[in-house]
Enzyme design. Structure first.
Site, PDB file in Angstrom:
ATOM      1  NE  ARG A 126      -2.167  -1.128   3.653  1.00  0.00           N
ATOM      2  CZ  ARG A 126      -1.772  -0.159   4.461  1.00  0.00           C
ATOM      3  NH1 ARG A 126      -2.052   1.109   4.178  1.00  0.00           N
ATOM      4  NH2 ARG A 126      -1.092  -0.419   5.564  1.00  0.00           N
TER       5      ARG A 126
ATOM      6  CE  LYS B  26      -5.777  -4.243   4.718  1.00  0.00           C
ATOM      7  NZ  LYS B  26      -6.416  -4.967   5.850  1.00  0.00           N
TER       8      LYS B  26
ATOM      9  CG  HIS C 260      -7.377  -4.339  10.673  1.00  0.00           C
ATOM     10  ND1 HIS C 260      -6.038  -4.135  10.887  1.00  0.00           N
ATOM     11  CD2 HIS C 260      -7.456  -5.028   9.504  1.00  0.00           C
ATOM     12  CE1 HIS C 260      -5.337  -4.654   9.907  1.00  0.00           C
ATOM     13  NE2 HIS C 260      -6.174  -5.215   9.054  1.00  0.00           N
TER      14      HIS C 260
ATOM     15  CB  SER D  76       2.613  -7.414  10.464  1.00  0.00           C
ATOM     16  OG  SER D  76       3.462  -8.299   9.789  1.00  0.00           O
TER      17      SER D  76
ATOM     18  CE  LYS E 116      -5.054 -10.350  11.832  1.00  0.00           C
ATOM     19  NZ  LYS E 116      -5.646  -9.147  11.213  1.00  0.00           N
ATOM     20  CB  THR E 117      -2.792 -15.557  10.084  1.00  0.00           C
ATOM     21  OG1 THR E 117      -3.049 -14.257   9.557  1.00  0.00           O
ATOM     22  CG2 THR E 117      -3.263 -16.591   9.087  1.00  0.00           C
TER      23      THR E 117
ATOM     24  CG  ASP F 295      -7.538  -8.250   7.328  1.00  0.00           C
ATOM     25  OD1 ASP F 295      -6.705  -8.201   8.250  1.00  0.00           O
ATOM     26  OD2 ASP F 295      -7.602  -7.390   6.444  1.00  0.00           O
TER      27      ASP F 295
ATOM     28  NE  ARG G 135      -0.249  -8.514   2.347  1.00  0.00           N
ATOM     29  CZ  ARG G 135      -0.770  -8.710   3.558  1.00  0.00           C
ATOM     30  NH1 ARG G 135      -1.718  -9.619   3.715  1.00  0.00           N
ATOM     31  NH2 ARG G 135      -0.364  -8.018   4.597  1.00  0.00           N
TER      32      ARG G 135
END
Length: 518
Positions: A45, A192, A211, A229, A233-234, A248, A313
């Site tokens: 981004r 996003k 988020h 990051s 979390k994942t 997400d 990704r």
């Protein structure tokens, strides 16, 4: 403007998008059937090039480094160019209609207009498809990422421009509900942008956009995970004993929570089939792999090769996850987990927060960057991202924090701080908390065993930590016990307190800080 024999393709199917991506963009297919796509120079981004149109409806939003103003007339000029270019100067136009949100009471009708089949397939994965055109969409994205903004300015033949912008612009107008993209083909900007739109619209309905990831068990007990990051979390929200609601983006309403997205956008750096089998198996036909390196003979992807970017990704539909739940909706959360990776080795692996403390930690969004994550990072750095999603917030973080506190108190939700960082010392001296202990703690939260133990006050904003948990050593539960030099520990925790407190008071004021810590 040259006129081509253009074709407008509405809601193109996956096979057609593959065909066009291979023919026109010269992309390829991985050994597992995923489309391999490249976003060009921009592989992430561009937050410095994000703009919000200043108008009556945005005059009271959180203006500053995150949300920078763009003149409305200038936006309209750029929008006119984007519309004309896409419709008059593209060989093919892909128009995709879908929904942001699985709850029919709150879902937003989305229209995507683009000329790159990779972008169309990406958004086909990321938002729930609609089976018909919308007469009037709630939000439209015009993606001209292949056109540099400087070219648009030359076309306008005017000095009327934003001198703070060069070749890239990602802009939203909440009056007309349009978004435009120039100068970056990174598909994540669309995803996003829609999250940013939800961050604006949902609080106006007294609902809380998050988020976060979320999962649910067979008894409909829901857990929400927040984490920046590198916090896990994942990994931690992927539980074989629980169904994935989403990875997400969610919204907490008066009825429960719902997933905003129709797919997942997972990081692929270092992806390992044994460690993250759900993600690995999801990368198949219909998925989009971004900016990865593969063997030119076998088309096998090398997930450890970051020569293009560390931000490799893959986007794929929720249907590619065997353990996903449909519709992607859950009850009011029984537990909320705030993940942090404390590289200074001073925070406990688990602490129970009251609603006021929860707001303090939620608004702060603390974790730490460790060496190797970014160029120039050689020692741990304390990092704060408001509400664990600062780049996507529109209103002041306090507004989201107030909504969170109200819902926590109303629904009696337990909220936990989970540290997946270091013990026995800071990064370079101690070691990272073993994943087996973190998973065991998460299990204890879900089976409620963690509520059956005694707690004591820990000297970081008086959070409460369990004194005993089966199979977890005492020196892991209480980091003070693991440090050989207690004076060094005291200095380290005081340093982190100072950074934590200064971040909050500098952004939100001493008065609010005192109210949340009294």
């Amino acid at each position: 403007v040259y006129i081509y024999m253009k074709k407008i393709i509405v809601n193109p199917n996956t096979s057609l998008l593959y065909k066009h991506a291979l023919s026109f963009e010269k992309f390829n297919i991985s050994s597992t059937g995923a489309l391999i796509a490249y976003s060009g120079k921009k592989t992430g981004r561009c937050p410095k090039d994000k703009r919000i149109v200043f108008s009556k409806c945005t005059e009271n939003i959180w203006w500053g480094d995150v949300n920078k103003k763009l003149d409305k007339k200038l936006f309209e000029n750029y929008l006119e160019y984007a519309h004309d270019h896409l419709y008059n100067n593209s060989k093919y136009i892909y128009i995709y209609y879908g929904y942001a949100g699985w709850d029919k009471n709150y879902r937003v009708k989305i229209k995507i207009v683009c000329s790159n089949p990779y972008h169309a397939l990406f958004m086909r994965n990321m938002i729930k498809p609609a089976n018909k055109k919308f007469y009037k969409p709630d939000f439209t994205v015009y993606n001209c990422g292949h056109i540099q903004l400087s070219i648009v300015n030359l076309y306008n033949n005017t000095t009327f421009k934003d001198n703070s912008l060069n070749d890239t612009l990602v802009a939203i107008d909440f009056d007309s509900n349009n978004m435009i993209i120039f100068g970056t083909e990174y598909a994540g900007e669309m995803k996003k942008g829609i999250l940013t739109m939800m961050m604006y619209k949902m609080p106006l309905l007294d609902t809380l956009p998050l988020h976060s990831s979320a999962n649910i068990d067979k008894d409909n007990n829901t857990t929400i995970f927040f984490g920046l990051s590198g916090t896990g979390k994942t990994t931690l929200s992927a539980d074989p004993n629980r169904k994935l609601i989403g990875d997400d983006e969610h919204v907490w309403t008066d009825f429960g929570i719902f997933n905003i997205e129709g797919g997942c956008y997972a990081k692929c750096i270092g992806l390992d089939k044994d460690k993250e089998p759900d993600i690995f198996e999801a990368i198949k036909y219909g998925a989009v792999l971004e900016n990865i390196i593969y063997d030119k003979k076998t088309y096998i992807v090398d997930y450890d090769d970051t020569s293009i970017t560390k931000n490799t990704r893959c986007s794929y539909p929720l249907e590619n996850i065997k353990n996903a739940i449909f519709p992607s909706i859950g009850n009011h959360p029984n537990n909320i987990i705030l993940l942090t990776c404390d590289a200074f080795g001073v925070l406990p692996p688990v602490a129970k927060l009251n609603p006021t403390q929860a707001v303090l930690f939620f608004i702060s969004g603390y974790t730490s960057k460790i060496p190797g994550t970014e160029m120039g990072v050689t020692t741990p750095i304390a990092t704060f991202s408001a509400c664990f999603g600062e780049p996507f917030l529109v209103w002041n973080p306090i507004r989201y924090g107030e909504l969170l506190k109200d819902k926590l108190e109303k629904h009696n939700t337990n909220i936990w701080l989970i540290n997946t960082g270091w013990i026995e010392g800071e990064y370079g001296k101690g070691k990272r908390i073993p994943l087996k202990y973190t998973r065991k703690i998460i299990d204890y939260i879900h089976n409620k065993k963690i509520l059956d133990t005694k707690y004591e006050t820990f000297p970081f904003h008086n959070i409460e930590i369990p004194t005993k948990l089966q199979d977890i050593p005492d020196e892991v539960l209480d980091p003070r016990l693991a440090w050989k030099n207690q004076n060094e520990y005291s200095v380290s925790i005081d340093n982190l307190k100072t950074k934590f407190n200064n971040n909050f008071t500098n952004k939100y004021g001493v008065k609010l800080f005192n109210e949340l810590t009294k």
